[in-house]
Design an enzyme around this catalytic site. Sequence first.
Site, PDB file in Angstrom:
ATOM      1  N   GLU A   4      -9.978   6.020   3.024  1.00 51.93           N
ATOM      2  CA  GLU A   4     -10.655   4.895   3.517  1.00 51.93           C
ATOM      3  C   GLU A   4      -9.594   3.559   3.680  1.00 51.93           C
ATOM      4  OE1 GLU A   4     -10.245   5.181   0.456  1.00 51.93           O
ATOM      5  OE2 GLU A   4      -9.483   3.097  -0.075  1.00 51.93           O
ATOM      6  N   SER A  47       1.611  -9.650  -0.811  1.00 54.22           N
ATOM      7  CA  SER A  47       1.412  -8.230  -0.924  1.00 54.22           C
ATOM      8  C   SER A  47       1.470  -7.433   0.765  1.00 54.22           C
ATOM      9  CB  SER A  47      -0.047  -8.081  -1.347  1.00 54.22           C
ATOM     10  OG  SER A  47      -0.719  -8.699  -0.808  1.00 54.22           O
ATOM     11  N   LYS A  62       0.869  -1.236  -0.035  1.00 56.92           N
ATOM     12  CA  LYS A  62      -0.042   0.039   0.128  1.00 56.92           C
ATOM     13  C   LYS A  62       0.802   1.079  -0.001  1.00 56.92           C
ATOM     14  CE  LYS A  62      -4.351  -1.700   0.215  1.00 56.92           C
ATOM     15  NZ  LYS A  62      -5.075  -1.566  -0.987  1.00 56.92           N
TER      16      LYS A  62
END
Lengths: 273, 416
Positions: free
Chosen positions: B131, B398, B109
Amino acid sequence: MSRISKTIAALQAQNKKVLIPYLVAGDPEKALTVRLMHALVKSGAHIIELGIPFSDPSSDGTVIQLGAERALRQGTTLRDVLAMVAEFRTTDQNTPVVLMGYLNPIEIMGYEAFAGAADAAGVDGVLVVDLPAYECEELFKAVRPRGIDTIFLIAPTTTAAREAAICQNTTGYLYYVSLKGVTGAAITDATAIRDKINHLRTVTDLPLVVGFGIKDANSAREMAAISDGVIVGSALVDSISHLQPGKTCSEQDLLATVAVIATISDAIKDMKN
Amino acid sequence: MSESPVVHAGSGLPAGQEDQFSGPDQHGHFGRYGGAFVGETLVAAVEELDRVYSKMALDPNFWAEFDKDLKHYVGRPSPLYLAERLTARYGGAQIVLKREDLNHTGAHKINNTIGQALLAKFMGKPRIIAETGAGQHGVASATVAARLGLECHVYMGADDIKRQSANVYRMKLLGANVIAVESGSRTLKDALNEALRDWATNVDNTYYIIGTAAGPHPYPRMVRDFQAVIGREARAQSLEQFGRLPDALVACVGGGSNAIGLFHPFLRDADVAMYGVEAGGDGLETGRHAAPLSAGRPGVLHGNRTYLMTDDAGQILDTHSVSAGLDYPGVGPEHSWLKDIHRVNYVAATDKEALAAFRDLTRLEGIIPALESSHAVAYACKMAADMSRDKFIVVNLSGRGDKDIHTVAGIDGITI
């Protein structure tokens, strides 16, 4: 001329402001919606915006979100909403009804199917809040040939380039969003709204009505003074939230529930257009 | 790294030589998907963002700053690691992990938030909103906000706050204001709705960092471009370490940012097969899942036309997944298009399969994966078993699983 245009032209001929209440179809239960619509007309509504409840109303504030949640708990679907309009039309052929909502329910139903059913039910206009002017071709192809008006929003953030495109796509009336924010917020800058409306008069001949943040006689008078009329949503939906689903409701109860519309109707009825 | 193009954005092809993978078009369409379906108040904001990003995307200085931050702050490149014991367990193709879990803040991210924070700074916006589902994007946003001295507000579903309490506290430590979203299903989709409402209200001074390759144009393109560093590195590392490109790529898909980041730089490599693994929840047949590409249909939500979990009346369905980060009823529009043109295969792994992979990787390799990434690992293991030993699969790991230990312990009946 569409029923919406006829209605507004008739009011303007009498120098009167347009009053448009918004309610969520199926809130708090399906059986009450048509009765509430008739009560609204009795209380001075000229056009009714009927909200199609959606699970993810990202342009709406808490009051209308909760209204949509109540309607969805009753299982209200777009087909139900269309059936409500058809039922309303059996006794009221004069008051225009605009369906307002988000795109997904219409997209899933299919544009042709939606437009056909809306036409048959007696719907006069559609306002899809998350459908920008350059994405509306499919919807237009379906609703325009049936004479259904396509109403769009203009916001304080709308650029001059977009204003022109939106006005071109709009029929019936233009909905001016009074503030940056979601439905139910409070208007803080009436002067800016007046300037924007005056500017829009130079861009279009469409009737200009103001919505978002109109909740009582004062705010309605303030906005009606600078526009062709007002839309009242959250204040009405908040009042409707006090009705109990499953409980018998008299005509008087319903009129009391929509009293805010009668109050606003009174407040703006002597205002000259 | 042998390969380091100066300008990373978009297709990587010069103007005039674009092909089908150069999308989106100027209105953000990937085939019939994408677009910018937002309320009028936000149209000007997404158009401004598109203008600014389109300009920055062609500016080598922007990408030089991005690369510098990724190297010195995030710790890139992330390793490409051959998981030998996991491979041996399944006895087939070699399973190779792209270690995004080793990035600063523990997931992919941060690649995106670094890029978007640079834009926010350039646009002079002092306030950031985001969010988050699992909390990884919230942490990554709070992190870049702390670093740049920006005010940060993170919207998070009330249910997710309960299952990801460690990340909530991390965000608070970083100075972010975490706002519990009580509306709707109280998960990621509702957090997105609330962030959109905030953005419409505070549009003048606020930059909205969307955490995945979905939402209105230009987000799907922009987030993909920032995450494509994963695929660029993996491609170069494959050539360097294995002397060739992988036979297959596998990544989990919620909104799909880590997957599109890995896949995109390989799209023109026709021999590289690609698998996006959605959250199968209790199983696709139960309806309790979060797999719009595998079991949904096209619709419009959160600014884009894409595959969705929606009922016959067009209402968005509640989703279910053991992993908060995949618990989302939509998916990035480029994935929808890649599904329709059959370039990427979209499949699903159940909660149970993901949990088994979580345990396998932890015990066999000493790597605790995020529950999201565990879905990709689960599918890759299944695939590997049916492939010969001379093949190799790159799996996007990830994120790391520290945030999930409470969830897994709970399933084991243990309270930590």
